[in-house]
Every structure is written in structure tokens, then in C-alpha cells.
Design a protein around this motif. Sequence first.
Motif, PDB file in Angstrom:
ATOM      1  N   ILE A 298       0.840  -1.210   0.000  1.00 54.14           N
ATOM      2  CA  ILE A 298       0.000   0.000   0.000  1.00 54.14           C
ATOM      3  C   ILE A 298       0.869   1.252   0.000  1.00 54.14           C
ATOM      4  N   ILE A 299       1.880   1.222   0.874  1.00 51.06           N
ATOM      5  CA  ILE A 299       2.775   2.391   0.950  1.00 51.06           C
ATOM      6  C   ILE A 299       3.514   2.583  -0.367  1.00 51.06           C
ATOM      7  N   GLU A 300       3.987   1.468  -0.950  1.00 44.86           N
ATOM      8  CA  GLU A 300       4.766   1.554  -2.185  1.00 44.86           C
ATOM      9  C   GLU A 300       3.925   2.079  -3.354  1.00 44.86           C
ATOM     10  N   ARG A 301       2.634   1.752  -3.348  1.00 44.38           N
ATOM     11  CA  ARG A 301       1.775   2.117  -4.465  1.00 44.38           C
ATOM     12  C   ARG A 301       0.792   3.240  -4.076  1.00 44.38           C
ATOM     13  N   THR A 302       1.259   4.132  -3.238  1.00 39.30           N
ATOM     14  CA  THR A 302       0.420   5.259  -2.827  1.00 39.30           C
ATOM     15  C   THR A 302      -0.009   6.099  -4.029  1.00 39.30           C
ATOM     16  N   ASN A 303       0.909   6.306  -4.978  1.00 41.90           N
ATOM     17  CA  ASN A 303       0.569   7.070  -6.181  1.00 41.90           C
ATOM     18  C   ASN A 303      -0.579   6.418  -6.940  1.00 41.90           C
ATOM     19  N   SER A 304      -0.523   5.087  -7.081  1.00 43.00           N
ATOM     20  CA  SER A 304      -1.574   4.359  -7.799  1.00 43.00           C
ATOM     21  C   SER A 304      -2.910   4.472  -7.078  1.00 43.00           C
ATOM     22  N   ILE A 305      -2.869   4.460  -5.751  1.00 50.68           N
ATOM     23  CA  ILE A 305      -4.099   4.580  -4.963  1.00 50.68           C
ATOM     24  C   ILE A 305      -4.731   5.958  -5.191  1.00 50.68           C
ATOM     25  N   GLY A 306      -3.879   6.987  -5.163  1.00 51.26           N
ATOM     26  CA  GLY A 306      -4.380   8.335  -5.420  1.00 51.26           C
ATOM     27  C   GLY A 306      -4.974   8.468  -6.800  1.00 51.26           C
ATOM     28  N   MET A 307      -4.317   7.885  -7.801  1.00 55.02           N
ATOM     29  CA  MET A 307      -4.814   7.951  -9.170  1.00 55.02           C
ATOM     30  C   MET A 307      -6.169   7.239  -9.290  1.00 55.02           C
TER      31      MET A 307
END
Length: 409
Positions: A298-307
Motif C-alpha cells: 500500500i505504501i509503495e503504491r500510494t501514487n496508484s491509490i491516489g490515481m
Amino acid sequence: MKFPLYFSKKIAFSKDNKNNLSRIIVFIGRLSVALGVIVSLITVSTGLGSKKAIKERMADFSGHISIKSKQSNNSYNSSVLNTDGFQLKKIKALPDVASTQSYVSVSGILRNEHNFAGIIFKGVGKDFDSARFRKFIIAGKAPVVTEKGYNNGICISQKIANDLHLKVKDSIVAIFSKENQSPLYRKFEVVGIYKTDIKMIDDLFIIGGINHARKIQGMKNTEIGGVDVFLKNINYIDEDAPKIDQLAGYKNYTIKATDEYPQIMDFIAIFDTNIALIIIIMMVVVIINIVMVLLILIIERTNSIGMLKTLGASNGQIRAIFINYTLMIMIPGLVFGNLIGLGFLLLQKYLGIIKLNPENYYLSVVPVDLNIFYILAISLGILLVSGISLILPSYLISKISPVKAIKYN
């Protein structure tokens, strides 16, 4: 295909995972799952296998259920089995009964120039289940009993053979005593040596012809001291014991093999506690590692979550994406864990690599019980419990702001 599952697969099989932190995290997650499966499989299969093997050894030697006269008063010296109400034909006709054998037992002493040993002489008749007993034979053969005259062949345990320095075809004198009578001497020939690995049996019992035991006990040629009832499956023992007891006659009683040696059953009961404890520990280890994997992903893919949030995905959908992704990470671990665990168990089952001290464990080799139900239950249980445990930490996603997440580097 639903959006969360589709997106989870896209992430799981993305080539981007090969050159970043995900590669290490995925390896750790899969390794923990594989180890959990391996340890759980070995624990359950060997634990249940040991319980089953010990119970079956007791039952195959002395019957799953034994019928005795109440006058015996739990003595090793048989009293005449009362025929009032005793319905042997109906017992044999029960669907779970495989066979029966009659016997007369008497206590005595084996003696030679080397040593002496207290023994229980179990005299068996022409219905002796020699095929069932043959699995215990390590030298020679089981005695052949016809009940015509006196058969002088006996089968002794390896423990007694070692103590008295006996081997097959050797002769030995047995001494039997009765109250207010002079000792009775009988000379026997050792025709076989057996080994059950159960100390209470191997230390005492020898198998011989029933007519010798009848003569010593003063019984008639048609009288017996008890009947061993063998079942088709030891799992039926608690269900069938009351049925057999009703057909045994009111002057006789029945005793299950599992009740005849309570100290062994107390030892077996420990397996259940150990199995449960080890599985709980392994489950906790797997859950901790899988939750750690989820949080780092989750932390690593924070950008993807925001997108995804910016594009309209709900928190529930994004949580489902990462839970599915984490569970997909576990699947190769489950597969390799099963392959390695089952491979080791098959080697142990057919080659007997790991040995045990029968003095302490009642077995000389670690037994394995490969039950497909338990094998599937372990893998599905780990997958299910892990999936449930991921729900709470996945709520971290709802705390991530789309604006800040897109700027996150």
C-alpha cells in the motif's frame, strides 16, 4: 470480470514488480506461506499418523474390543467365559466386525540358564487371526493352532528373546503356578519372534496354543477365557462397543483396546494439544508476514491509490484490489509448500527415514497419515484466515488523500 479482480491481476502479473521493492516483499510473503504449509502438513500428518498407528497396534494385537468373564476381575488369568446370553454369531454378523478369535490367558515365568522373565501366556485357538498378527513378526512365523492335542510352538517378543538370549527354534521352559498346587512345567519351542513397539505388550505376552492354557487353568476342551473382536476400522470402536456389550451376556463384560492401556491413551492425547499449538503458531507467523506485505505494498503504491481515487474508484474497490493482490501472492507459496511438504511426507511414509525410540514413543518409525481432507483444509484455512486478517489493515487506504498521494514520491 469485476474491476477489483481485473486490476489485481494486472498488478500481480506486471513486469514492474521485478525491479523494485515489491520483488523482495513478494518473496518474503511467499516464503512465510510455504513454511507455514510445510510445518502444518508435517505436524498434522505425523501427529494423526502416530495416533492412528499406536491405536491400531494395540487393537491388532489384542482385538479392538475384548470380551471377558466378570469373574476374571481384570486378572491376567482367564476365567471361563460364561455362555448365558453370549451371542457370538450375532457379534460376527455385525457389519463393522471383521473377525473374532477365542483365547485363554495365564500368567507364568519363562526361565533358562541366562535369565528369567514374567510372562502372560495367551493361548489362541484355530480361529487365531494369524494374517493380522503377521505384521508384527520379525523372525520365524506365527504359531499354527489346530486345537488337536498340544501345540508346543510359541511366538515371543523381541524384548523377551533378547533378555533370555533366544532365537527361532530354541527351546524354553515355562513355569505356571496355581493356588494350592505344585508348579506346572511346560517346554516350548520358539517358532516366531514379534515386535509391536508397545512396551506393555512386548514385556509380557507370548502367543501359543489354547489347549496348554486350558490345561493349566483346568478348563474343558470347549471352554474359552475370552474373545477378541476385530473391527474393520478402529474409528468404529466407540460406536460398536455398546452393541457388542449387549450381545456378550450379562455375566461377561467388554473392554475397548483404547481403555485397556490408559497410560498410552494419555500419551496420545498430548498429540492433539501439540498439533493445535503448532498450527496456531504457524498461522500467526503467516498472518503477521502477509499483513506486513499488504502494508508495504500500500505504501509503495500510494501514487496508484491516489490515481484510482481520482478516477472514481471507491475505498472498498481499492481495498479489494490490494487484498486480492496479496492473496494472489500467497498462491505460489501454497503450491510450493504443498509440493515440498508432501514430498517429504511421501519419503517418510515409504522409506521411514526418521526413526523413533519405541521406549518413549511406542513406535520405531515416524508414521504418516496422508488425508486429502486435512491437506486441503490446511491450504484453504491459511488462505481464508489470511484474507479475513487483511480486511482491517486494508482500511489504511481510506486515510490516503488523492491529492497528497499523487504528489507522493
